[in-house]
Design an enzyme around this catalytic site. Structure first.
Site, mmCIF file in Angstrom:
data_model
loop_
_atom_site.group_PDB
_atom_site.id
_atom_site.type_symbol
_atom_site.label_atom_id
_atom_site.label_comp_id
_atom_site.label_asym_id
_atom_site.label_seq_id
_atom_site.Cartn_x
_atom_site.Cartn_y
_atom_site.Cartn_z
ATOM 1 C CG HIS A 101 -6.748 -11.193 1.639
ATOM 2 N ND1 HIS A 101 -7.777 -10.766 1.056
ATOM 3 C CD2 HIS A 101 -6.510 -12.333 0.914
ATOM 4 C CE1 HIS A 101 -8.099 -11.562 -0.250
ATOM 5 N NE2 HIS A 101 -7.519 -12.578 -0.141
ATOM 6 C CG HIS A 107 -9.298 -2.638 -2.254
ATOM 7 N ND1 HIS A 107 -8.803 -3.216 -3.588
ATOM 8 C CD2 HIS A 107 -9.704 -3.948 -1.762
ATOM 9 C CE1 HIS A 107 -9.178 -4.499 -3.765
ATOM 10 N NE2 HIS A 107 -9.773 -4.868 -2.751
ATOM 11 C CG ASP A 124 -12.428 -7.359 5.075
ATOM 12 O OD1 ASP A 124 -13.296 -8.224 4.988
ATOM 13 O OD2 ASP A 124 -11.264 -7.381 4.715
HETATM 14 N N1 ACO Z 1 -4.815 2.619 7.410
HETATM 15 C C1 ACO Z 1 -3.576 3.761 6.951
HETATM 16 N N2 ACO Z 1 -3.070 3.842 6.105
HETATM 17 C C2 ACO Z 1 -3.335 3.091 5.049
HETATM 18 C C3 ACO Z 1 -4.191 1.895 4.878
HETATM 19 C C4 ACO Z 1 -4.837 1.992 5.972
HETATM 20 N N3 ACO Z 1 -5.859 1.074 6.064
HETATM 21 N N4 ACO Z 1 -4.029 1.495 3.627
HETATM 22 C C5 ACO Z 1 -3.221 2.028 3.175
HETATM 23 N N5 ACO Z 1 -2.501 3.042 3.756
HETATM 24 C C6 ACO Z 1 -1.598 4.104 3.427
HETATM 25 C C7 ACO Z 1 -0.305 3.269 3.616
HETATM 26 O O1 ACO Z 1 0.194 3.502 4.897
HETATM 27 C C8 ACO Z 1 0.495 4.083 2.592
HETATM 28 O O2 ACO Z 1 0.923 5.155 2.816
HETATM 29 P P1 ACO Z 1 2.313 5.749 2.584
HETATM 30 O O3 ACO Z 1 2.466 5.667 1.077
HETATM 31 O O4 ACO Z 1 2.186 7.352 3.333
HETATM 32 O O5 ACO Z 1 3.284 4.835 3.210
HETATM 33 C C9 ACO Z 1 -0.464 4.098 1.635
HETATM 34 O O6 ACO Z 1 -1.755 4.133 1.773
HETATM 35 C C10 ACO Z 1 -0.467 2.821 0.413
HETATM 36 O O7 ACO Z 1 -0.214 1.599 1.150
HETATM 37 P P2 ACO Z 1 0.309 0.254 0.482
HETATM 38 O O8 ACO Z 1 0.176 -0.693 1.731
HETATM 39 O O9 ACO Z 1 1.318 0.437 -0.410
HETATM 40 O O10 ACO Z 1 -1.058 -0.157 -0.460
HETATM 41 P P3 ACO Z 1 -1.618 -1.563 -0.916
HETATM 42 O O11 ACO Z 1 -2.196 -1.374 -1.991
HETATM 43 O O12 ACO Z 1 -0.439 -2.340 -0.578
HETATM 44 O O13 ACO Z 1 -2.451 -1.902 0.622
HETATM 45 C C11 ACO Z 1 -3.905 -2.791 1.740
HETATM 46 C C12 ACO Z 1 -3.790 -2.368 0.294
HETATM 47 C C13 ACO Z 1 -3.093 -4.019 2.046
HETATM 48 C C14 ACO Z 1 -5.380 -3.489 1.486
HETATM 49 C C15 ACO Z 1 -3.989 -1.721 2.755
HETATM 50 O O14 ACO Z 1 -4.802 -0.671 2.189
HETATM 51 C C16 ACO Z 1 -4.171 -2.150 4.101
HETATM 52 O O15 ACO Z 1 -3.217 -2.332 4.776
HETATM 53 N N6 ACO Z 1 -5.576 -1.933 4.713
HETATM 54 C C17 ACO Z 1 -5.885 -2.533 5.814
HETATM 55 C C18 ACO Z 1 -6.041 -4.133 6.144
HETATM 56 C C19 ACO Z 1 -7.119 -4.115 5.169
HETATM 57 O O16 ACO Z 1 -8.472 -3.598 5.513
HETATM 58 N N7 ACO Z 1 -7.447 -5.166 4.578
HETATM 59 C C20 ACO Z 1 -8.522 -5.691 3.661
HETATM 60 C C21 ACO Z 1 -8.543 -5.281 2.383
HETATM 61 S S1 ACO Z 1 -9.772 -5.763 1.451
HETATM 62 C C22 ACO Z 1 -9.494 -7.449 1.268
HETATM 63 O O17 ACO Z 1 -8.523 -8.176 1.218
HETATM 64 C C23 ACO Z 1 -10.624 -8.480 1.305
#
Ligand code: ACO
Length: 377
Positions: free
Chosen positions: A224, A263, A314
């Protein structure tokens, strides 16, 4: 014995848990609205105080109302001596977000409306908590620098005052404007994890300080609000735009996430990241910002190509904050200052039609186990 329920929705994706008039995130079209206003219309044209007024139910203020509202917030940018003592006593290496969360909890002990949940009491607490969150962040930094705490300047607005109390000098007009819009862009975002935490907490009638402390605890995590600090660590680790491809490929092939990307709701570009990218470009005459921006642009291109995912709020916020002289350990705290406006808006909204938020779980344990007293196990 209860029958087995249908499986849970992992991460509550797509579950509607509240009605809100505050914010709409259109993930398909990459649009964000505050109370019906498109963020693209607002960014750079309103100050943070206007957005606070909007999110707390007052609409966008006219000039007279704004002239009255701004000093009300700035007047609350001060801390009880006991909370300052607590900041002084904290271990010097403590994570600023942990300290901020702890200090907000402590504020509740000395708040004159601490135990009250009436609307007038909540409105007073709302102004105090928002102003005090900013003041705490500045105070943590000043104390760690061994510098005196700065008192808010009544002639400055909220954003300018934060930078003033943080750095100890009045910021340039450009820095004030950029930070003001950074706060506007971070002010609310639907039912994000931290906002859900705030609403769930206050639904028990626990009170506003508890809700904001819970929200801060949630925002801190790297999935987050904690991602912006990790973005800067990554940019520094890469160090040179030529290393981007190898670095990102290495991370992805070992199953790591690229911080500041992806996201839950946006399936296209996050509109906030577009504005923050523009600010990074504007500030890139500073040599370090230019180098960070070059690395960031390469990462953005490569991650989109490899994974089809876009930067979130971010990603470019890290470079913008760096350019404003804010150290990376404080990036999530400044996000928290802005989002406190949204959390409080949601808390006030929750109170208008409260029902305890209490979902259920799918029990996956067994039944019929034979109990054995402790001495015989
Ligand atoms: N880097 C690499 N792969 C990613 C990323 C990333 N940043 N984000 C999502 N993916 C991939 C996952 O590995 C997954 O792949 P798979 O299906 O092959 O396993 C797929 O995309 C879906 O990911 P989930 O975690 O199920 O998606 P979710 O909606 O739960 O995740 C999240 C959202 C947590 C923001 C995710 O994109 C992430 O971890 N990002 C990095 C952390 C980040 O930047 N957080 C800030 C978010 S904005 C905020 O809160 C202000």
């Amino acid at each position: 014995m209860e029958k087995k329920r249908k499986p849970p929705v992992r991460g509550l994706e797509g579950i509607v848990a509240a009605d809100t008039r505050l914010c709409y995130v259109d993930g398909q079209n990459g649009k964000l609205y505050y109370c019906g206003y498109d963020i693209d219309e607002l960014a750079g044209r309103v100050c943070f105080e206007e957005i606070v007024h909007l999110l707390w139910g007052g609409g966008l203020p006219d000039l007279d109302t704004l002239d009255d509202w701004r000093p009300q917030l700035v007047a609350e940018m001060r801390l009880p001596a006991q909370v300052l003592d607590l900041l002084r006593m904290a271990p010097p290496g403590a994570n600023p977000m942990v300290l901020l969360r702890t200090a907000v909890s402590a504020l509740g002990l000395w708040d004159p409306d601490g135990g009250r949940n009436s609307l007038p009491a909540n409105e007073r607490k709302a102004r105090r908590i928002l102003a005090q969150v900013a003041t705490i962040v500045a105070a943590i930094y000043r104390l760690r620098q061994g510098e005196p705490i700065i008192t808010a300047d009544k002639s400055l607005g909220f954003a300018a005052n934060f930078l003033y109390m943080f750095h100890g000098k009045v910021p340039s007009k450009q820095d004030q404007a950029v930070f003001d819009t950074l706060l506007v862009l971070h002010a609310d975002h639907g039912l994000a994890a931290s906002t859900f935490a705030a609403r769930a907490t206050v639904s028990t009638l626990a009170g506003m300080h508890s809700a904001i402390a819970a929200a801060l605890a949630s925002l801190k995590g790297p999935l987050h609000g904690g991602a912006n600090t990790r973005v800067m660590e990554m940019l520094e680790d890469i160090g040179d735009a030529k290393r981007v491809k190898a670095y990102v490929d290495g991370m992805l092939s070992s199953g790591q996430r690229i911080m500041g990307f992806g996201h839950r709701v946006y399936k296209t570009e996050d509109p906030r990241s577009r504005h923050l990218r523009r600010f990074s470009q504007k500030l890139s005459k500073r040599a370090r910002t230019k180098a960070l921006l070059e690395i960031s642009s390469q990462i953005e291109r490569h991650v989109l190509e490899k994974k089809g995912i876009f930067p979130n709020v971010d990603f470019y916020s890290a470079t913008v904050q760096e350019a404003l002289g804010i150290p990376k350990e404080y990036f999530t705290c400044t996000f928290a200052i802005a989002r406190t406006a949204g959390w409080i808006g949601h808390v006030l909204e929750q109170f208008t039609d409260n029902r305890l938020i209490r979902p259920t779980s799918n029990y996956t344990g067994g039944f019929g186990k034979k109990f054995v007293p402790v001495a015989k196990r």
